[in-house]
Design a protein around this motif. Sequence first.
Motif, PDB file in Angstrom:
ATOM      1  N   GLN A 530      50.401  28.745  51.934  1.00  0.00           N
ATOM      2  CA  GLN A 530      49.812  29.992  52.324  1.00  0.00           C
ATOM      3  C   GLN A 530      49.223  30.031  53.735  1.00  0.00           C
ATOM      4  OE1 GLN A 530      47.696  31.100  48.847  1.00  0.00           O
ATOM      5  NE2 GLN A 530      49.206  32.569  48.070  1.00  0.00           N
ATOM      6  N   PRO A 535      55.206  31.882  53.061  1.00  0.00           N
ATOM      7  CA  PRO A 535      54.983  32.737  51.787  1.00  0.00           C
ATOM      8  C   PRO A 535      55.905  32.636  50.535  1.00  0.00           C
ATOM      9  CG  PRO A 535      55.280  34.236  53.431  1.00  0.00           C
ATOM     10  CD  PRO A 535      55.237  32.822  54.128  1.00  0.00           C
ATOM     11  N   ALA A 538      55.636  29.466  48.551  1.00  0.00           N
ATOM     12  CA  ALA A 538      54.428  29.639  47.967  1.00  0.00           C
ATOM     13  C   ALA A 538      54.829  30.626  46.540  1.00  0.00           C
ATOM     14  CB  ALA A 538      53.392  30.191  48.737  1.00  0.00           C
ATOM     15  N   SER A 560      45.610  33.260  44.035  1.00  0.00           N
ATOM     16  CA  SER A 560      46.906  32.890  44.906  1.00  0.00           C
ATOM     17  C   SER A 560      47.337  34.176  45.311  1.00  0.00           C
ATOM     18  CB  SER A 560      47.749  32.196  44.041  1.00  0.00           C
ATOM     19  OG  SER A 560      47.327  30.715  43.737  1.00  0.00           O
ATOM     20  N   GLU A 563      45.260  35.742  47.985  1.00  0.00           N
ATOM     21  CA  GLU A 563      45.307  35.187  49.290  1.00  0.00           C
ATOM     22  C   GLU A 563      46.915  35.398  49.822  1.00  0.00           C
ATOM     23  OE1 GLU A 563      44.358  32.433  52.475  1.00  0.00           O
ATOM     24  OE2 GLU A 563      43.235  33.280  50.730  1.00  0.00           O
ATOM     25  N   ASN A 564      47.758  35.576  48.844  1.00  0.00           N
ATOM     26  CA  ASN A 564      49.067  35.814  49.221  1.00  0.00           C
ATOM     27  C   ASN A 564      49.259  37.229  49.953  1.00  0.00           C
ATOM     28  OD1 ASN A 564      51.825  34.838  49.318  1.00  0.00           O
ATOM     29  ND2 ASN A 564      52.087  37.199  48.301  1.00  0.00           N
TER      30      ASN A 564
END
Lengths: 729, 136
Positions: A530, A535, A538, A560, A563-564
């Motif tokens: 990330q 992405p 991820a 996550s 954060e994504n």
Amino acid sequence: MMSANKLIISAAIFLIALFSNASADPDTEQLDHLAGRSRTVYNQFQTETLHLQLQMELQDRFFTTAHQNQMAETAKTALSDLTSILTDQNNIRIFIEEYDQTDWHVKFGETGLWKTSVSNSLQTQIRILNIKFWFALTRSIPARDTMLTQILNEINDLQSQLESHNLTTLKLSTLYWLNTPRSKNQLETLLKSLLIRSDLPHSTAAEIQLQHIRFRNSPRNLAPMIQAITESAELTENRRLILSAAALSCRFHQDKSLLSLFETAPQIKYPLGRLLFDKMISVSLNQLPTAVTPLQIDTAVAYTSAYPDKFDTLIDKISQIPRLKTPFLLYTAGLKQYEKNDQQAIRYWIDSANTQSRTPSVLLKFTPAQISERALRYAYNLAIEKSIKVPLLEEAFESHFALTGQNPELIFLYSQALRINSQYEKAAKLLEELTTRSDHWAQKAQLELIRLQIATTEDHSALISQLRRLAIETNPDTPAQSAIRFEALEILFKLESTDLTSETAARIISLVPENDIPPSLLFYKIAALQILDRPDQALECMLIILDTGNCDHVPELILSLDENLRNFELTETSLGHSGLVDIARFCRDCLPSPETDLIFAEYKLLAVSPEEDLSSVEKILDEYKNNEPPSLNYLRTKARFSTFQGKFAEASGLWGRIASIYESEHPSNSPPSWQWWRAKYYELENWAKLGPDQSKTIPHNIQVLQHSFEENIPHLWEKKLISLRKKHN
Amino acid sequence: MAPLIDIIFLLLIFFLVTAKWRPEESHLPLKLTTASAQTIQAPKAIPLELNITTTDTGCSVNFSNNSVTISDNTIDKDLQNFLESLNNVLEKHKRLVNDPIEIYCDTKVKWLYLARIYNDLYGAGFTDITFAVYEK
């Protein structure tokens, strides 16, 4: 009329005569009832006084006056009952014998009633004599001798009428206890005559043999006798005989014989344990060491383990003579003490293990190592919970190592306990010893040493290199080393993630294994991807976790996902969106909460196509609309939903509110977070959608933003802002 | 002996003469704003933050990596410098005079400085000046 009256009267007289005649004649039922009562009273006496009888067999005396009185009282009651029964039995016998009608043979001869009545009376008399014997033993001389002489005379009388083995053994006992010059000679003569007889039943012969050993005080013959008993199936069934043999073994301190009896009839441990417990409590401290053997102590311990009060009494007494503390006693003391005083219990087990290695308790079925391991396990748990117990843990380890030798696993555990209790120097010393080994424990110790240094030092740069080297050097194909490698990587990634930059993220990705990555490492990889604006990759990693179906990782997945969102807008493929919606749905199913509901709703909105039904999102937003203050997740989702519905002014207002929340949260002298930039961008973007009149201020606002923050604008959002400005210039 | 009616009349005349009538209230010269929850305002440019803190000799104004000290003795000159620095920053940020300015003021700063700074900003044409409110 007259004749009818006569007939009625005659019939009445006949019936009365018939019934009165019937009630006078004794029958089998009456005899059996009395015989049964006699048997019951005697058996009850035997059961109630068994441990008192065994006291006499063990030590030729009752242990205490209370025991003596108890025997006297029980005997008196039983004698009274049996005398009454004997009177009834004698009445019946006399009735039968004095019956002088012609039908005597039919009524009492052929039916066997007379024989039964005589036999029953004799049996009751023998029982009475037995009980009288025990009662006589409670009396002191000369009353005792008078009673015993009387018993002996009665035995002789009875023996003239019948031959009873019970009477024979009773006569032997009576002669043994009778304190006259003639009695000893009589005893000798009788014993000699009995010992050469071969017609006696096995159990009687064995009983006579045991009495012979006791009277002669000759333990030499006990072992072969007990061997004979244990080898005979018939004799081992006779519990009373076995108990007598066990009491005799205790009397002569023959532990080997006692043990063989325990093996043959384990159930005797309980009554014998009770007997030995009573003995140990009754003797003085000075007498105790010579009064009992270690096996006898253990037998008493086995009995008292079911009675906490008795066990406390026993251990209080034995504790005063340390050499009498057997391993079994110490081990049981530990078990009893654990709930009250855990430290004391562990000390007992340590002592038990050490004593068991020197003088083993046969009744304790654990090896010294097993006992010491138990002490160690409990001491370890205590040391983890309370640091004050560390000295006890040291004691337990030292004792265990002395018994079993050094063990790398235990040394490692020991060091861990020390580390948890902040005893770093001691822990490091132990670990350094382990690092010289050639097996995987050396690497495990290295890793633990690094852990120690993390806890004690501020600068972790050297440790990061050490961890990297350790991760590279460990062999991933060996299960033990592979586990160390994963552990090393996890610590390394944790240290690297404290300041996650593109550089550290790249380093993390270079070290993450290709296959079979544990989820704990996978999350570090996701965070690194990330950071590196990858992405799609991820998302692939997050989908691997989703495939495991394990809800344990949902909190990390939520982080996550959050954060994504930072660079979500870059992921334009619908496949990526639907994958993220699946993850959000999984989190919501595993951990239903407002947060997971709103995350799911937000991802659903981001992945949605214009024609899709968004009633589920609307429902979620309705559910939380009255929450005050609204969460950021709610405001963001609501803002996205407003955009979707074409309510751009409302959406812009909501993003503006989100921006002001982030602004109030971050320190005034630091650059705004990426979340602030996102909110700012969407605030302006939504406003610009209202039309040319409204959008004319947008370029100026973006220009001010660009020139106010210059290089501090996150790349993604700067790009988007420039694009928006150009569109509305 | 005077009749009761005379006494009543005397009292009535006394109260009528001594009574003080309440004057009519004039309108307050205050115009209250009307609140409107539905109105959503257009996004403004991000405000320029001025942080005013107290110093031994006066105060210090900090904004966008700039710091200007204002002292008792040289207050006029210092305010001149402040406006010059401010203009430079505005130019650099491409800000206009009607863009918002937000003042964060230390509680120990003398009222005199705050009033002078505010007046000078107003005098220079800035109209959207707000004071940040601290939570205690």
